[in-house]
Design a protein around this motif. Structure first.
Motif, PDB file in Angstrom:
ATOM      1  N   GLY A   1     135.738  22.473 -70.914  1.00 42.47           N
ATOM      2  CA  GLY A   1     136.243  23.287 -69.879  1.00 42.47           C
ATOM      3  C   GLY A   1     137.587  23.620 -69.678  1.00 42.47           C
ATOM      4  N   GLN A   2     138.275  22.991 -70.053  1.00 48.21           N
ATOM      5  CA  GLN A   2     139.809  23.277 -70.203  1.00 48.21           C
ATOM      6  C   GLN A   2     140.121  24.244 -71.300  1.00 48.21           C
ATOM      7  OE1 GLN A   2     142.380  19.895 -70.523  1.00 48.21           O
ATOM      8  NE2 GLN A   2     144.164  21.188 -71.130  1.00 48.21           N
ATOM      9  N   ALA A   3     139.382  23.958 -72.482  1.00 53.88           N
ATOM     10  CA  ALA A   3     139.652  24.789 -73.718  1.00 53.88           C
ATOM     11  C   ALA A   3     139.126  26.485 -73.052  1.00 53.88           C
ATOM     12  CB  ALA A   3     138.907  24.450 -74.951  1.00 53.88           C
ATOM     13  N   ILE A   4     137.983  26.264 -72.498  1.00 55.04           N
ATOM     14  CA  ILE A   4     137.491  27.821 -72.363  1.00 55.04           C
ATOM     15  C   ILE A   4     138.220  28.071 -71.188  1.00 55.04           C
ATOM     16  CG2 ILE A   4     135.431  28.829 -70.907  1.00 55.04           C
ATOM     17  CD1 ILE A   4     133.516  26.776 -72.385  1.00 55.04           C
ATOM     18  N   ALA A   5     138.696  27.746 -70.207  1.00 52.86           N
ATOM     19  CA  ALA A   5     139.569  28.194 -69.284  1.00 52.86           C
ATOM     20  C   ALA A   5     140.993  28.663 -69.802  1.00 52.86           C
ATOM     21  CB  ALA A   5     139.793  27.192 -68.105  1.00 52.86           C
ATOM     22  N   GLU A   6     141.514  28.180 -70.635  1.00 46.80           N
ATOM     23  CA  GLU A   6     142.603  28.487 -71.302  1.00 46.80           C
ATOM     24  C   GLU A   6     142.284  29.772 -72.189  1.00 46.80           C
ATOM     25  OE1 GLU A   6     144.324  25.302 -73.600  1.00 46.80           O
ATOM     26  OE2 GLU A   6     144.847  24.073 -71.981  1.00 46.80           O
ATOM     27  N   ALA A   7     141.293  29.778 -73.003  1.00 48.95           N
ATOM     28  CA  ALA A   7     141.031  30.805 -73.679  1.00 48.95           C
ATOM     29  C   ALA A   7     140.624  32.144 -72.742  1.00 48.95           C
ATOM     30  CB  ALA A   7     139.745  30.517 -74.480  1.00 48.95           C
ATOM     31  N   LEU A   8     139.759  31.850 -71.640  1.00 46.87           N
ATOM     32  CA  LEU A   8     139.870  33.049 -70.603  1.00 46.87           C
ATOM     33  C   LEU A   8     140.993  33.590 -69.966  1.00 46.87           C
ATOM     34  CD1 LEU A   8     136.266  31.803 -68.731  1.00 46.87           C
ATOM     35  CD2 LEU A   8     136.622  33.515 -70.500  1.00 46.87           C
ATOM     36  N   ARG A   9     141.685  32.741 -69.795  1.00 40.05           N
ATOM     37  CA  ARG A   9     143.248  32.869 -69.237  1.00 40.05           C
ATOM     38  C   ARG A   9     143.629  34.000 -70.143  1.00 40.05           C
ATOM     39  NH1 ARG A   9     143.281  28.053 -66.620  1.00 40.05           N
ATOM     40  NH2 ARG A   9     144.661  27.250 -68.100  1.00 40.05           N
ATOM     41  N   ALA A  10     143.947  33.504 -71.371  1.00 40.35           N
ATOM     42  CA  ALA A  10     144.563  34.015 -72.407  1.00 40.35           C
ATOM     43  C   ALA A  10     143.842  35.546 -72.800  1.00 40.35           C
ATOM     44  CB  ALA A  10     144.798  33.126 -73.635  1.00 40.35           C
ATOM     45  N   GLY A  11     142.882  35.646 -72.370  1.00 41.51           N
ATOM     46  CA  GLY A  11     142.132  36.856 -72.929  1.00 41.51           C
ATOM     47  C   GLY A  11     141.358  36.884 -74.268  1.00 41.51           C
ATOM     48  N   ASP A  12     141.250  35.700 -74.848  1.00 41.25           N
ATOM     49  CA  ASP A  12     140.863  35.502 -76.107  1.00 41.25           C
ATOM     50  C   ASP A  12     139.160  35.769 -76.266  1.00 41.25           C
ATOM     51  OD1 ASP A  12     143.451  34.587 -76.861  1.00 41.25           O
ATOM     52  OD2 ASP A  12     142.859  32.328 -76.777  1.00 41.25           O
ATOM     53  N   VAL A  13     138.514  35.612 -75.155  1.00 44.21           N
ATOM     54  CA  VAL A  13     137.199  35.886 -74.915  1.00 44.21           C
ATOM     55  C   VAL A  13     136.788  36.196 -73.740  1.00 44.21           C
ATOM     56  CG1 VAL A  13     136.672  33.272 -74.675  1.00 44.21           C
ATOM     57  CG2 VAL A  13     135.214  34.720 -75.985  1.00 44.21           C
ATOM     58  N   ARG A  14     135.697  36.684 -73.639  1.00 40.95           N
ATOM     59  CA  ARG A  14     134.936  36.888 -72.130  1.00 40.95           C
ATOM     60  C   ARG A  14     133.883  35.875 -72.130  1.00 40.95           C
ATOM     61  NH1 ARG A  14     134.979  41.855 -74.368  1.00 40.95           N
ATOM     62  NH2 ARG A  14     132.572  42.185 -74.348  1.00 40.95           N
ATOM     63  N   ARG A  15     133.751  35.398 -70.822  1.00 45.26           N
ATOM     64  CA  ARG A  15     132.735  34.313 -70.531  1.00 45.26           C
ATOM     65  C   ARG A  15     131.548  34.823 -71.074  1.00 45.26           C
ATOM     66  NH1 ARG A  15     129.440  31.353 -71.024  1.00 45.26           N
ATOM     67  NH2 ARG A  15     128.513  30.055 -69.371  1.00 45.26           N
ATOM     68  N   GLU A  16     130.994  36.091 -70.913  1.00 45.08           N
ATOM     69  CA  GLU A  16     129.735  36.369 -71.323  1.00 45.08           C
ATOM     70  C   GLU A  16     129.569  36.484 -72.751  1.00 45.08           C
ATOM     71  OE1 GLU A  16     131.686  40.307 -70.299  1.00 45.08           O
ATOM     72  OE2 GLU A  16     131.685  38.264 -69.519  1.00 45.08           O
ATOM     73  N   GLU A  17     130.623  36.297 -73.594  1.00 42.51           N
ATOM     74  CA  GLU A  17     130.549  36.317 -75.057  1.00 42.51           C
ATOM     75  C   GLU A  17     130.309  34.907 -75.444  1.00 42.51           C
ATOM     76  OE1 GLU A  17     133.741  39.647 -76.437  1.00 42.51           O
ATOM     77  OE2 GLU A  17     134.560  37.694 -75.850  1.00 42.51           O
ATOM     78  N   LEU A  18     130.555  33.804 -74.464  1.00 40.07           N
ATOM     79  CA  LEU A  18     130.334  32.451 -74.941  1.00 40.07           C
ATOM     80  C   LEU A  18     128.963  31.871 -74.618  1.00 40.07           C
ATOM     81  CD1 LEU A  18     133.752  31.036 -73.744  1.00 40.07           C
ATOM     82  CD2 LEU A  18     132.945  31.311 -75.978  1.00 40.07           C
ATOM     83  N   PHE A  19     128.346  31.044 -75.397  1.00 40.82           N
ATOM     84  CA  PHE A  19     127.000  30.248 -74.859  1.00 40.82           C
ATOM     85  C   PHE A  19     127.250  28.909 -75.141  1.00 40.82           C
ATOM     86  CE2 PHE A  19     122.699  28.895 -75.579  1.00 40.82           C
ATOM     87  CZ  PHE A  19     121.959  29.947 -75.027  1.00 40.82           C
ATOM     88  N   VAL A  20     127.184  28.292 -73.873  1.00 38.60           N
ATOM     89  CA  VAL A  20     127.655  26.992 -73.719  1.00 38.60           C
ATOM     90  C   VAL A  20     126.208  25.988 -73.336  1.00 38.60           C
ATOM     91  CG1 VAL A  20     128.832  25.211 -72.366  1.00 38.60           C
ATOM     92  CG2 VAL A  20     129.874  27.462 -72.640  1.00 38.60           C
ATOM     93  N   VAL A  21     126.359  25.005 -74.232  1.00 42.35           N
ATOM     94  CA  VAL A  21     125.264  24.181 -74.196  1.00 42.35           C
ATOM     95  C   VAL A  21     125.332  22.710 -73.692  1.00 42.35           C
ATOM     96  CG1 VAL A  21     123.104  22.927 -75.277  1.00 42.35           C
ATOM     97  CG2 VAL A  21     124.260  25.215 -76.139  1.00 42.35           C
ATOM     98  N   SER A  22     124.587  22.074 -72.732  1.00 40.72           N
ATOM     99  CA  SER A  22     125.018  20.598 -72.320  1.00 40.72           C
ATOM    100  C   SER A  22     123.652  19.908 -71.905  1.00 40.72           C
ATOM    101  CB  SER A  22     125.819  20.635 -71.115  1.00 40.72           C
ATOM    102  OG  SER A  22     126.394  19.547 -70.912  1.00 40.72           O
TER     103      SER A  22
END
Length: 285
Positions: free
Chosen positions: A63-84
């Motif tokens: 979660g922290q890594a994704i939040a940082e990546a989203l803030r930095a503009g490295d990726v859009r949420r819809e581009e990620l596929f998260v499994v839990s």
């Protein structure tokens, strides 16, 4: 990167990032978050975790890594596929949505793209299936699936939940040295277009030291670990989710996903690590 069809309108990469054993030590948190950030920056879009990993710690790392990546503009949420995954003891009608809510909070997300029952437990499958379908309807998860289910378990799941089965995936231990799923489970899933997600695809690193595999890998200009991973993602209907923390390993894994093995290569691997001749118990870790 090659993709695999998860549903009529959704595809997932054949290679992702596993996070087992992450989130267990507070002192490792910074390095683990950095590893997930690096994986995202390199182009990995499939991230696998579970509430069991570090008792939620791995989900917090992700979660922290994704939040940082989203803030930095490295990726859009819809581009990620998260499994839990939900613990079996939480997978009741009421327990499943409660566990999912906790996972969503740790991940900092409003939806988990694929939510799995981690393994069979005390709660009847029809209860878990019902709870999963409600989570899909509520938009809190995109799809649902299972993990560590063998062929008999899948038969029972199909009987209880009905076919065509809306279970989206089954995640199991599958590697060059653990080929048991090939005998009946993988054919069962292929027949229904149900992807198999392979955890520990390099046999927890053991295949990196396989002497015979090393000789073959040297001829191909890769490492034994890369060859082992390339073999897994070459299997039709299979996705691999190796864990990697070091940047060099992440790069090696990405390169392995692009390696194409010839028919002769595959035949040689069959000689080194033969396919199963009969049904074997499903390996688990």
């Amino acid at each position: 990167m090659r993709t695999l069809e998860l549903s009529a309108n959704e595809k997932i990469p054949v290679l992702g990032l596993g996070t087992w054993r992450m989130g267990e030590e507070p002192g490792s948190r910074k390095a683990e978050v950095a590893a997930v950030r690096t994986a995202i920056a390199m182009g990995l879009r499939l991230i696998d975790t579970a509430e069991m990993y570090g008792e939620g710690g791995a989900e917090e790392v992700v979660g922290q890594a994704i939040a940082e990546a989203l803030r930095a503009g490295d990726v859009r949420r819809e581009e990620l596929f998260v499994v839990s995954k939900v613990y079996p003891h939480n997978a009741s009608r009421k327990g499943t949505p409660a566990a999912c809510a906790r996972s969503l909070a740790r991940l900092g997300l409003d939806r988990i793209d694929l939510y799995l029952l981690h393994w069979r437990g005390e709660h009847p499958l029809d209860q878990t299936c019902e709870a999963m379908r409600r989570l899909v309807d509520d938009g809190r998860i995109g799809r649902w699936g299972v993990s560590n289910f063998d062929t008999g378990d899948m038969d029972e799941l199909a009987a209880v939940c009905g076919e065509p089965l809306d279970c989206a995936a089954n995640q199991v231990y599958y590697s060059m040295s653990e080929r048991g799923p090939e005998f009946s489970l993988l054919p069962w899933q292929r027949e229904r277009g149900l992807p198999l997600m392979a955890y520990s695809p390099i046999d927890q690193g053991a295949l990196a030291g396989d002497a015979a595999l090393k000789k073959m890998a040297e001829r191909l200009g890769v490492t034994a670990a890369q060859l082992a991973l390339a073999w897994v993602v070459a299997q039709p209907g299979v996705v691999a989710i190796p864990k990697a923390v070091r940047e060099a390993h992440l790069r090696d894994n990405l390169a392995a996903a692009e390696l194409r093995l010839s028919a002769e290569d595959l035949a040689e691997i069959d000689r080194l690590h033969p396919p199963p001749r009969g049904k074997k118990p499903l390996a688990m870790i």
